[in-house]
Motif scaffolding. Structure first.
Motif, mmCIF file in Angstrom:
data_model
loop_
_atom_site.group_PDB
_atom_site.id
_atom_site.type_symbol
_atom_site.label_atom_id
_atom_site.label_comp_id
_atom_site.label_asym_id
_atom_site.label_seq_id
_atom_site.Cartn_x
_atom_site.Cartn_y
_atom_site.Cartn_z
ATOM 1 N N LEU A 134 0.820 -1.298 0.223
ATOM 2 C CA LEU A 134 -0.039 -0.059 -0.130
ATOM 3 C C LEU A 134 0.874 1.027 -0.020
ATOM 4 O O LEU A 134 0.600 2.129 -0.657
ATOM 5 C CB LEU A 134 -0.945 -0.013 1.190
ATOM 6 C CG LEU A 134 -2.001 -0.772 1.108
ATOM 7 C CD1 LEU A 134 -2.862 -0.929 2.568
ATOM 8 C CD2 LEU A 134 -2.989 -0.728 0.234
ATOM 9 N N MET A 135 1.908 1.265 0.616
ATOM 10 C CA MET A 135 2.839 2.247 0.746
ATOM 11 C C MET A 135 3.370 2.599 -0.623
ATOM 12 O O MET A 135 3.720 3.820 -0.862
ATOM 13 C CB MET A 135 3.939 2.266 1.756
ATOM 14 C CG MET A 135 3.544 2.285 3.218
ATOM 15 S SD MET A 135 4.931 2.654 4.244
ATOM 16 C CE MET A 135 5.201 0.771 4.653
ATOM 17 N N GLN A 136 3.656 1.726 -1.428
ATOM 18 C CA GLN A 136 4.348 1.681 -3.006
ATOM 19 C C GLN A 136 3.445 2.123 -3.801
ATOM 20 O O GLN A 136 3.501 3.082 -4.501
ATOM 21 C CB GLN A 136 4.831 0.326 -3.453
ATOM 22 C CG GLN A 136 5.826 -0.459 -2.414
ATOM 23 C CD GLN A 136 6.993 0.290 -1.494
ATOM 24 O OE1 GLN A 136 7.471 1.115 -2.245
ATOM 25 N NE2 GLN A 136 6.996 0.407 -0.176
ATOM 26 N N ARG A 137 2.115 1.822 -3.649
ATOM 27 C CA ARG A 137 0.884 2.471 -4.456
ATOM 28 C C ARG A 137 0.470 3.946 -3.956
ATOM 29 O O ARG A 137 0.135 4.743 -4.781
ATOM 30 C CB ARG A 137 -0.313 1.537 -4.167
ATOM 31 C CG ARG A 137 -0.227 0.068 -4.674
ATOM 32 C CD ARG A 137 -1.194 -0.760 -4.412
ATOM 33 N NE ARG A 137 -1.286 -2.078 -4.731
ATOM 34 C CZ ARG A 137 -1.973 -2.994 -4.418
ATOM 35 N NH1 ARG A 137 -3.217 -2.814 -3.801
ATOM 36 N NH2 ARG A 137 -1.677 -4.307 -5.057
ATOM 37 N N LEU A 146 -1.393 5.881 8.999
ATOM 38 C CA LEU A 146 -2.172 6.568 9.806
ATOM 39 C C LEU A 146 -3.788 6.357 9.667
ATOM 40 O O LEU A 146 -4.208 6.037 8.854
ATOM 41 C CB LEU A 146 -2.130 8.328 9.268
ATOM 42 C CG LEU A 146 -0.668 8.831 9.592
ATOM 43 C CD1 LEU A 146 -0.904 10.243 8.907
ATOM 44 C CD2 LEU A 146 -0.495 8.764 11.111
ATOM 45 N N ALA A 147 -4.358 6.315 10.925
ATOM 46 C CA ALA A 147 -5.772 5.817 11.002
ATOM 47 C C ALA A 147 -6.447 7.040 11.184
ATOM 48 O O ALA A 147 -6.095 7.785 12.410
ATOM 49 C CB ALA A 147 -5.914 4.792 11.824
ATOM 50 N N THR A 165 -6.703 11.017 15.062
ATOM 51 C CA THR A 165 -5.579 10.416 14.314
ATOM 52 C C THR A 165 -4.821 9.516 15.080
ATOM 53 O O THR A 165 -4.392 9.737 16.336
ATOM 54 C CB THR A 165 -4.410 11.476 13.742
ATOM 55 O OG1 THR A 165 -5.456 12.529 13.071
ATOM 56 C CG2 THR A 165 -3.418 10.930 12.833
ATOM 57 N N PHE A 166 -4.556 8.257 14.698
ATOM 58 C CA PHE A 166 -3.718 7.408 15.203
ATOM 59 C C PHE A 166 -2.731 7.080 14.424
ATOM 60 O O PHE A 166 -2.857 6.006 13.362
ATOM 61 C CB PHE A 166 -4.615 6.039 15.868
ATOM 62 C CG PHE A 166 -4.005 5.126 16.472
ATOM 63 C CD1 PHE A 166 -3.198 5.416 17.483
ATOM 64 C CD2 PHE A 166 -3.386 3.823 15.950
ATOM 65 C CE1 PHE A 166 -2.598 4.064 18.255
ATOM 66 C CE2 PHE A 166 -2.941 2.782 16.552
ATOM 67 C CZ PHE A 166 -2.255 3.053 17.757
ATOM 68 N N ASP A 167 -1.433 6.996 14.663
ATOM 69 C CA ASP A 167 -0.116 6.547 14.054
ATOM 70 C C ASP A 167 0.181 5.022 14.552
ATOM 71 O O ASP A 167 0.599 4.772 15.561
ATOM 72 C CB ASP A 167 0.901 7.484 14.244
ATOM 73 C CG ASP A 167 2.028 7.079 13.383
ATOM 74 O OD1 ASP A 167 2.337 5.933 12.910
ATOM 75 O OD2 ASP A 167 2.731 8.072 12.980
ATOM 76 N N THR A 168 0.213 4.193 13.558
ATOM 77 C CA THR A 168 0.303 2.934 13.819
ATOM 78 C C THR A 168 1.635 2.643 13.908
ATOM 79 O O THR A 168 2.216 1.237 14.567
ATOM 80 C CB THR A 168 -0.336 1.765 12.888
ATOM 81 O OG1 THR A 168 0.375 2.053 11.391
ATOM 82 C CG2 THR A 168 -1.815 2.182 12.839
ATOM 83 N N LYS A 169 2.546 3.459 13.606
ATOM 84 C CA LYS A 169 3.992 3.070 13.721
ATOM 85 C C LYS A 169 4.803 3.774 15.092
ATOM 86 O O LYS A 169 5.212 3.046 15.861
ATOM 87 C CB LYS A 169 4.820 3.467 12.475
ATOM 88 C CG LYS A 169 4.921 3.024 11.178
ATOM 89 C CD LYS A 169 5.745 3.550 10.256
ATOM 90 C CE LYS A 169 5.610 2.913 9.051
ATOM 91 N NZ LYS A 169 6.411 3.360 8.022
ATOM 92 N N THR A 170 4.031 4.987 15.355
ATOM 93 C CA THR A 170 4.768 5.513 16.615
ATOM 94 C C THR A 170 3.744 5.579 17.734
ATOM 95 O O THR A 170 4.218 5.853 18.956
ATOM 96 C CB THR A 170 5.105 6.951 16.303
ATOM 97 O OG1 THR A 170 3.729 7.827 15.907
ATOM 98 C CG2 THR A 170 6.068 7.254 14.971
ATOM 99 N N ASP A 240 -4.472 -3.183 20.658
ATOM 100 C CA ASP A 240 -5.687 -3.148 20.805
ATOM 101 C C ASP A 240 -6.312 -2.352 19.612
ATOM 102 O O ASP A 240 -7.306 -2.638 18.816
ATOM 103 C CB ASP A 240 -6.432 -2.769 21.739
ATOM 104 C CG ASP A 240 -6.037 -3.814 23.202
ATOM 105 O OD1 ASP A 240 -6.026 -4.809 22.950
ATOM 106 O OD2 ASP A 240 -5.817 -3.420 24.353
ATOM 107 N N PHE A 241 -5.658 -1.062 19.401
ATOM 108 C CA PHE A 241 -6.314 -0.431 18.433
ATOM 109 C C PHE A 241 -5.800 -0.593 16.806
ATOM 110 O O PHE A 241 -6.612 -0.758 15.880
ATOM 111 C CB PHE A 241 -5.745 1.147 18.533
ATOM 112 C CG PHE A 241 -6.166 1.740 20.142
ATOM 113 C CD1 PHE A 241 -7.497 1.889 20.537
ATOM 114 C CD2 PHE A 241 -5.034 2.184 20.948
ATOM 115 C CE1 PHE A 241 -7.898 2.188 21.603
ATOM 116 C CE2 PHE A 241 -5.386 2.814 22.117
ATOM 117 C CZ PHE A 241 -7.038 2.948 22.519
ATOM 118 N N ILE A 242 -4.830 -1.140 16.889
ATOM 119 C CA ILE A 242 -4.193 -1.710 15.717
ATOM 120 C C ILE A 242 -5.220 -2.906 15.211
ATOM 121 O O ILE A 242 -5.668 -3.057 13.956
ATOM 122 C CB ILE A 242 -2.802 -2.075 15.687
ATOM 123 C CG1 ILE A 242 -1.932 -1.054 15.880
ATOM 124 C CG2 ILE A 242 -2.159 -2.878 14.315
ATOM 125 C CD1 ILE A 242 -0.513 -0.990 15.886
#
Length: 362
Positions: A134-137, A146-147, A165-170, A240-242
């Motif tokens: 998805l990041m390549q696309r 980002l969610a 906004t929720f950052d799934t990385k940080t 839990d959020f992810i």
């Protein structure tokens, strides 16, 4: 371990190794044709492409392991039969069941290993590779990690989250709104925060406004304002959020059970779909043992006539098994079959067939 067992295992493990490598390469080539355009569009470095396919393997091991086992069992038994080694072993007093025991143990070991990978690395691998594509696309667009407007309801602790906004990385949250309810469903406390950070295994909120309410829903007074606070009362974790964002196919069995426990009031259709996925995830690793049981009689009986017949019969059974798997999933999600029946029916049917065929061997 006896010498005969070592020899039989070597006869099986050599073709199994080649089959695993071959099917892994075939899968990579097949997937590369599908995703090559995305890699070119995203100008993905070659090392990142290699990393992608290394990380992809845990999520597809449950596909390549069973067919590799099936073909290697067919090949090894056909070779032993054609060279009369199997006949010589039986003439020395060893029963056919004793000779195929090492192969069955390999199938059982493969089942356990695939189950462990399927439950641990597999879901992470599938989700990571999906996000990578998805990041390549979406090069130069909104980051896929980002969610936005994420809602999460913890029905066990009676807590409702709304996250802007929720950052799934940080794991950074912005515009956080948490509503704590009483057992009767009335609002007890509402917490608003500009941001939330996950530090030292707990949440820290910044620029916080806390408003308490009476059982009738009236504010008890002015809201309490804090610049920064440690939220020890919250048991929710970033995972839990992810998992709230993920499709059930990217969740482990334990994560699916946790999702069902914290979402008790989801619709019947959704619950049935999730439970079918759960039972299917638990059942799929056993395919390794099932195909081993199917391959043994076909390989042993068709060795003198040529391996082709055994391969055709075994692969027909193999594809029949997967047809029944997809049929069960479809019927389960439409609530025609109970979730456990939809997930386990193909395994039960073909396990019985495999045991009968092995029992009838001469």
């Amino acid at each position: 371990m006896k010498l005969i067992d070592k020899y039989l295992l070597k006869t099986l493990m050599v073709p199994l190794t080649y089959c695993l490598l071959a099917f892994a390469m075939i899968y990579v080539i097949y997937d590369l044709f599908d995703n090559l355009e995305d890699f070119i569009k995203g100008q993905t470095p070659l090392l990142d492409v290699v990393k992608f396919y290394v990380f992809l393997m845990p999520s597809v091991i449950n596909i390549i392991a069973p067919v590799s086992l099936l073909l290697s069992v067919l090949y090894s038994l056909s070779s032993l039969t054609r060279s009369n080694e199997l006949t010589a072993m039986r003439a020395s007093g060893l029963s056919l069941y004793r000779l195929v025991t090492p192969m069955i143990m390999v199938g059982l070991t493969a089942t356990i290993l695939v189950a462990l990978i399927h439950e641990t690395l597999g879901p992470w691998s599938a989700y990571w590779t999906r996000q990578f594509i998805l990041m390549q696309r979406s090069a130069n667009s909104v980051p896929v990690h980002l969610a936005f407007n994420l809602a999460f309801k913890n029905e066990v602790d009676r807590r409702i989250w709304m996250i802007g906004t929720f950052d799934t990385k940080t794991f950074l949250m912005e515009d956080v709104n948490v509503l704590q309810q009483r057992e009767d469903g009335s609002d007890a406390v509402r917490i608003r925060a500009k941001s939330g950070h996950w530090l030292d295994d707990r949440w820290w909120f910044e620029e916080i406004s806390t408003q308490t309410y009476t059982p009738e829903g009236n504010p008890t007074g002015a809201a309490k304002i804090e610049l920064r606070s440690e939220m020890n009362e919250f048991r929710e974790t970033p995972k839990d959020f992810i998992n709230e964002i993920k499709d059930p196919e990217y969740l482990s069995s334990r994560e699916i059970l946790t999702f069902l426990r914290t979402h008790r009031h989801i619709s019947r259709d959704t619950k049935a779909r999730i439970k079918v996925n759960l039972h299917n995830r638990l059942a799929m690793p056993w395919t390794c043992l099932i195909v081993t049981l199917l391959g043994i009689p076909f390989g042993a009986k068709t060795g003198r006539k040529g391996a082709f017949l055994g391969v055709v019969l075994a692969l027909s059974s193999f594809f029949g098994f997967y047809f029944l798997v997809n049929l069960g999933l479809a019927f389960g999600k439409k609530q025609i079959l109970a979730p456990w029946v939809a997930g386990w029916m193909p395994n039960i049917v073909f396990l019985i067939i495999g045991l009968i065929l092995v029992y009838r061997m001469r």
